[in-house]
Design a protein around this motif. Structure first.
Motif, PDB file in Angstrom:
ATOM      1  N   GLN A  58       0.818  -1.210   0.000  1.00 30.50           N
ATOM      2  CA  GLN A  58       0.000   0.000   0.000  1.00 30.50           C
ATOM      3  C   GLN A  58       0.855   1.265   0.000  1.00 30.50           C
ATOM      4  OE1 GLN A  58      -3.429  -0.126  -0.119  1.00 30.50           O
ATOM      5  NE2 GLN A  58      -3.167  -2.306  -0.382  1.00 30.50           N
ATOM      6  N   TYR A  66      17.472   5.956  -0.195  1.00 33.70           N
ATOM      7  CA  TYR A  66      17.959   5.194   0.958  1.00 33.70           C
ATOM      8  C   TYR A  66      19.443   5.426   1.256  1.00 33.70           C
ATOM      9  CZ  TYR A  66      17.811   1.204   4.199  1.00 33.70           C
ATOM     10  OH  TYR A  66      17.844   0.415   5.311  1.00 33.70           O
ATOM     11  N   THR A 109      -2.263   1.974   4.536  1.00 32.13           N
ATOM     12  CA  THR A 109      -0.925   2.213   4.003  1.00 32.13           C
ATOM     13  C   THR A 109      -0.043   1.070   4.462  1.00 32.13           C
ATOM     14  OG1 THR A 109       0.980   3.692   3.963  1.00 32.13           O
ATOM     15  CG2 THR A 109      -0.283   3.627   6.000  1.00 32.13           C
ATOM     16  N   SER A 110       1.149   0.961   3.849  1.00 32.04           N
ATOM     17  CA  SER A 110       2.127  -0.011   4.321  1.00 32.04           C
ATOM     18  C   SER A 110       3.324   0.713   4.916  1.00 32.04           C
ATOM     19  CB  SER A 110       2.613  -0.894   3.169  1.00 32.04           C
ATOM     20  OG  SER A 110       1.529  -1.500   2.533  1.00 32.04           O
ATOM     21  N   ASN A 111       3.274   2.050   4.909  1.00 39.43           N
ATOM     22  CA  ASN A 111       4.410   2.831   5.368  1.00 39.43           C
ATOM     23  C   ASN A 111       4.581   2.679   6.881  1.00 39.43           C
ATOM     24  OD1 ASN A 111       6.291   4.754   6.032  1.00 39.43           O
ATOM     25  ND2 ASN A 111       5.507   6.244   4.538  1.00 39.43           N
ATOM     26  N   PHE A 161       6.291   4.267   8.966  1.00 38.26           N
ATOM     27  CA  PHE A 161       6.260   5.503   9.753  1.00 38.26           C
ATOM     28  C   PHE A 161       4.833   5.769  10.267  1.00 38.26           C
ATOM     29  CE2 PHE A 161      10.248   6.259   7.482  1.00 38.26           C
ATOM     30  CZ  PHE A 161      11.041   6.666   8.541  1.00 38.26           C
ATOM     31  N   LYS A 204      12.751   2.916   8.307  1.00 39.83           N
ATOM     32  CA  LYS A 204      13.409   3.010   6.997  1.00 39.83           C
ATOM     33  C   LYS A 204      13.757   1.629   6.428  1.00 39.83           C
ATOM     34  CE  LYS A 204      17.571   5.000   4.938  1.00 39.83           C
ATOM     35  NZ  LYS A 204      18.723   5.884   5.115  1.00 39.83           N
ATOM     36  N   PRO A 205      14.511   0.797   7.178  1.00 43.56           N
ATOM     37  CA  PRO A 205      14.766  -0.549   6.615  1.00 43.56           C
ATOM     38  C   PRO A 205      13.497  -1.376   6.434  1.00 43.56           C
ATOM     39  CG  PRO A 205      15.684  -0.357   8.836  1.00 43.56           C
ATOM     40  CD  PRO A 205      15.298   1.024   8.398  1.00 43.56           C
ATOM     41  N   VAL A 209      11.599   4.378  15.620  1.00 44.84           N
ATOM     42  CA  VAL A 209      11.623   5.326  14.518  1.00 44.84           C
ATOM     43  C   VAL A 209      12.806   5.041  13.584  1.00 44.84           C
ATOM     44  CG1 VAL A 209      12.989   7.116  15.651  1.00 44.84           C
ATOM     45  CG2 VAL A 209      11.264   7.745  13.979  1.00 44.84           C
ATOM     46  N   PHE A 210      13.860   4.399  14.135  1.00 43.32           N
ATOM     47  CA  PHE A 210      15.023   4.106  13.301  1.00 43.32           C
ATOM     48  C   PHE A 210      14.856   2.809  12.494  1.00 43.32           C
ATOM     49  CE2 PHE A 210      16.861   6.563  16.876  1.00 43.32           C
ATOM     50  CZ  PHE A 210      17.194   7.683  16.124  1.00 43.32           C
ATOM     51  N   ASN A 237      10.528  -0.334   5.583  1.00 43.85           N
ATOM     52  CA  ASN A 237       9.900   0.101   4.333  1.00 43.85           C
ATOM     53  C   ASN A 237      10.647  -0.457   3.133  1.00 43.85           C
ATOM     54  OD1 ASN A 237       7.811   1.469   5.466  1.00 43.85           O
ATOM     55  ND2 ASN A 237       8.698   3.506   5.231  1.00 43.85           N
TER      56      ASN A 237
END
Lengths: 404, 355
Positions: free
Chosen positions: A89, A101, B295-297, B299, B234-235, B230-231, B237
């Motif tokens: 999504q 990245y 969503t898949s985000n 964050f 990123k990986p 929170v860190f 995602n």
């Protein structure tokens, strides 16, 4: 830009390909071709540093990749892999911004520069209008553009594409490859792309990397490779599948034994589709008189027809007409494809009328006026029906004529 | 120059695509609304009803008498444990589901609760201490549970740094669970009824045992872990696109795997030590988060899973102590009874499961 020296690549210590030496320059689009399981993916993954080389060295911008951190390499090499990303999504913008990245901080905060690179990548891939759509909503072609834009957002010097167009329709294939070529030229990126579609590779690539039998060969132009008969050897195209150097395409030659034989009077391209239809329907055919170099000449030969030929740009000689008449004698029916007639091939019109006079049922496809016609077909679909009808009649008539 | 100008113009046009969707923000805001009321209700209601103003007075440090004592020593730690424990379970579920790309992964899939059960069984049923704690120590059970969980966590972290495929971690965790449960079940067969009852009560899971003496050590860690998530976004995602894609963008796969496994398993071992194995929250909170935020985000998914896990755990804890008062029913029974139909409903109504 990217260079491999005596590279060997494989899994679990067992090399799949060895002795690879190649280099690709800025703005160049190089295609990797070869049969299934030849090691194309292994080579590409090793060049992209997703697999450790078993031997040899990969240089990018003059530095050995084995000395670089993953993050450093990701700033130089972008990849589009065969692995299909699952329909998440995430939005298109989010996916493409993942290409930043190797540049962003651990919280993936996008700076102004990151943002403008993402937008530039979206624009270069032609998908700016999709930026707020979800990946799961896109077509395969659009999704592949997203993956390419994501790789471009890495600001790579080298782009590695593993079968980037395999599942796409013909228009999307060409569109995506042309986009990649244009962007590569504009940005000065070296592109190495494996392509299963050999016809596309031969038409698109600046140079070829040919992978087969654990070895790699380089060709400075696809045309040179074709002229040397490369595709035929590479894919073993010497049976029912063949490769036409003139048409630069892979052809299928059905093996037909027995059954009625048809004689086609054609020329100037008027016969190409007729030959293909007959081959598909399982008819044997002979054709003539065709000038060497005529497209009909190539197609008929490729499909395994008996071709009566005349030298290019010579008027059709009485000798050729005699050979054609002889060949037509064994045929169950004849077809005249209404070829354009001029001083060099006017004999073909006479040939058709003579065949009809000799009692072979003649079908005319198209508008031509020919004496002795038994059936007339306006379209190719019509033609196949006419052939069936004529062959049925001649079978019914045959015993009578035998009595006589 | 022209190119640059074009880029800037596009940035203006598509600015809304760059940031969290309005829906994500709205959902996060909505999900945070029930937290404060639940907190109050959880402190006020229970076996002994406390007037809201007494509770507030006690919370502000000014209360006196029985009510203040109950709030300070029982209700407040219990509520905090449920809130932070639930949040940790929700987040652990979310990140393990992303790592394994499997919506059925839950916080215990790595074998953490199996490990703590095994060590508890050793401690309660056989009286063994392995020389690590004394049987007379009032915290001996907590120590046993924590050490058991920690052993598994360490094995899993080391494993995730060396294996080639992520599935190996998943299979190892499940196999390890079977092994631990096998030994535990043998111990149970030989145990006497009284000890068995104590053990079973622990295994069923409840926040009722939460006391400051244990929470004082555990809760700060949970808070730190939640903040550190929170860190990991990123990986996580990047992993949504697949492991090879993540690596091609510069992610160190083995290091990311170790961090994710550690970030999931360490808080879970703390929660398990405090409350036993609380099922279902780690599975359903991320699922609900994905359904609600669309969503898949990560964050968005991670804070949403934390808020949902917190809400679910606190509400379930409330129901577990109120439903059949004065008897407390196991919290997993409550979460599953209410949660399972909800998940099934959303599954039937929605577009299926996507991690």
């Amino acid at each position: 830009m990217i260079e491999a020296v005596d590279l060997s690549a494989g899994y679990g210590g067992r090399p799949v390909i060895a002795g690879v030496n190649l280099s690709v320059r800025r703005g160049e689009f190089v295609a990797v071709i070869g049969p299934n399981a030849a090691g194309k993916t292994t080579l590409l993954k090793t060049l992209a540093n997703l697999l450790k080389p078993l031997g040899g060295v990969v240089y990018i911008s003059g530095t050995t990749t084995s000395r670089m951190a993953a993050r450093e390499i990701a700033r130089l090499v972008g990849s589009v892999l065969t692995e299909q990303p699952r329909p998440t999504q995430l939005t298109v913008f989010e996916v493409v911004s993942l290409g930043r990245y190797p540049y962003t901080n651990p919280m993936h905060t996008l700076t102004g520069r990151d943002r403008s690179e993402v937008w530039r990548a979206l624009a270069d891939a032609g998908i700016t209008h999709l930026s707020s759509r979800r990946l799961s909503e896109l077509s395969d072609g659009q999704r592949q553009k997203v993956m390419i834009a994501r790789a471009l957002a890495q600001e790579p010097r080298v782009l590695i594409l593993d079968e980037p167009v395999t599942y796409l329709d013909p228009k999307a294939r060409v569109e995506i490859l042309l986009t990649v070529k244009r962007v590569a030229r504009e940005r000065g990126i070296a592109v190495i792309a494996s392509l299963h579609e050999v016809e596309l590779a031969l038409r698109m690539a600046d140079r070829l990397i040919v992978v087969s039998g654990g070895r790699v060969a380089l060709y400075d132009s696809p045309e040179e490779f074709v002229a040397l008969g490369g595709p035929i050897h590479l894919y073993g195209l010497d049976g029912e599948s063949t490769f036409s150097p003139e048409l630069m395409s892979v052809e299928f030659r059905p093996r037909i034994e027995g059954g009625p034989r048809l004689f086609i009077v054609a020329g100037g391209g008027s016969g190409s589709l007729v030959y293909r239809m007959l081959a598909r329907l399982g008819y044997q055919f002979s054709t003539g008189v065709l000038h060497e170099g005529d497209i009909d000449y190539y197609v008929a030969s490729l499909l395994g027809g008996v071709v009566i030929t005349e030298q290019a740009f010579q008027p059709i000689s009485p000798e050729s007409v005699r050979r054609a008449l002889e060949e037509s004698r064994d045929c169950a029916a004849a077809i005249y494809t209404s070829p354009p007639i001029g001083p060099l091939n006017s004999a073909n019109h006479i040939l058709a009328e003579t065949i009809a006079q000799q009692g072979i049922p003649l079908i005319v496809l198209g508008p031509a006026e020919v004496k002795g016609v038994v059936a007339r077909a306006r379209s190719l679909a019509d033609l196949s029906k006419s052939i069936e009808m004529v062959l049925e009649n001649s079978r019914a008539v045959e015993p009578l004529s035998a009595k006589r | 120059m022209v190119r640059l100008l074009r880029g800037e113009a596009l940035t203006e046009l598509g600015a809304e695509a760059e940031y969290k969707s309005p829906r994500s923000r709205c959902v996060l805001l909505l999900l945070s609304l029930p937290i404060a009321p639940l907190f109050i209700v959880s402190i006020v209601l229970g076996g002994y009803a406390i007037q809201p103003w007494d509770a507030l007075a006690a919370l502000s440090g000014g209360g006196r008498g029985e009510a203040a004592l109950i709030v300070e020593s029982i209700r407040l730690p219990r509520t905090l444990a449920a809130m932070l424990g639930g949040a940790s379970l929700g987040v652990a579920g979310a990140i393990l589901q992303a790592l394994f790309r499997n919506p059925l992964a839950d916080p215990y899939i790595l074998g953490v609760s199996a490990g703590s059960s095994l060590f508890l069984a050793l401690s309660i049923l056989t009286g063994a201490t392995l020389g690590l704690w004394t049987p007379t120590n009032p915290y001996s059970l907590y120590t046993a549970a924590f050490i058991g969980a920690l052993v598994v966590v360490i094995v899993m972290i080391v494993l995730s740094g060396v294996v080639r495929t992520t599935t190996t971690i998943l299979v190892a965790g499940i196999m390890f669970s079977y092994l631990a449960y096998a030994v535990t079940s043998i111990l149970q067969v030989f145990a006497d009824i009284e000890k068995l009852r104590a053990f079973t009560y622990w295994v069923m899971g409840s926040f009722s045992g939460a006391r400051w003496s244990i929470l004082g050590l555990g809760l700060p860690f949970l808070l730190i872990f939640l903040a550190a998530m929170v860190f990991l976004c990123k990986p996580l995602n990047a992993l949504l696109l697949g492991e090879d894609y993540a690596r091609s963008m510069g992610m160190n796969l083995n290091r990311a795997r170790m961090l994710i496994v550690a970030a999931a398993a360490l808080p879970v071992s703390i929660v398990t030590t405090i409350a036993g194995s609380v099922g279902f929250i780690g599975l359903s909170a991320p699922y609900l988060a994905r359904q609600l935020t669309r969503t898949s985000n990560h964050f968005t998914i991670i804070p949403a899973s934390a808020l949902l896990g917190s809400t679910l755990a606190t509400a379930a804890d409330l129901i577990s102590r109120l439903a059949l008062k004065p008897i407390e029913i196991p919290i997993t029974a409550v979460t599953a009874l209410f949660g399972a139909p909800l998940v099934i409903y959303l599954l039937l109504r929605g577009r299926g499961v996507q991690v």
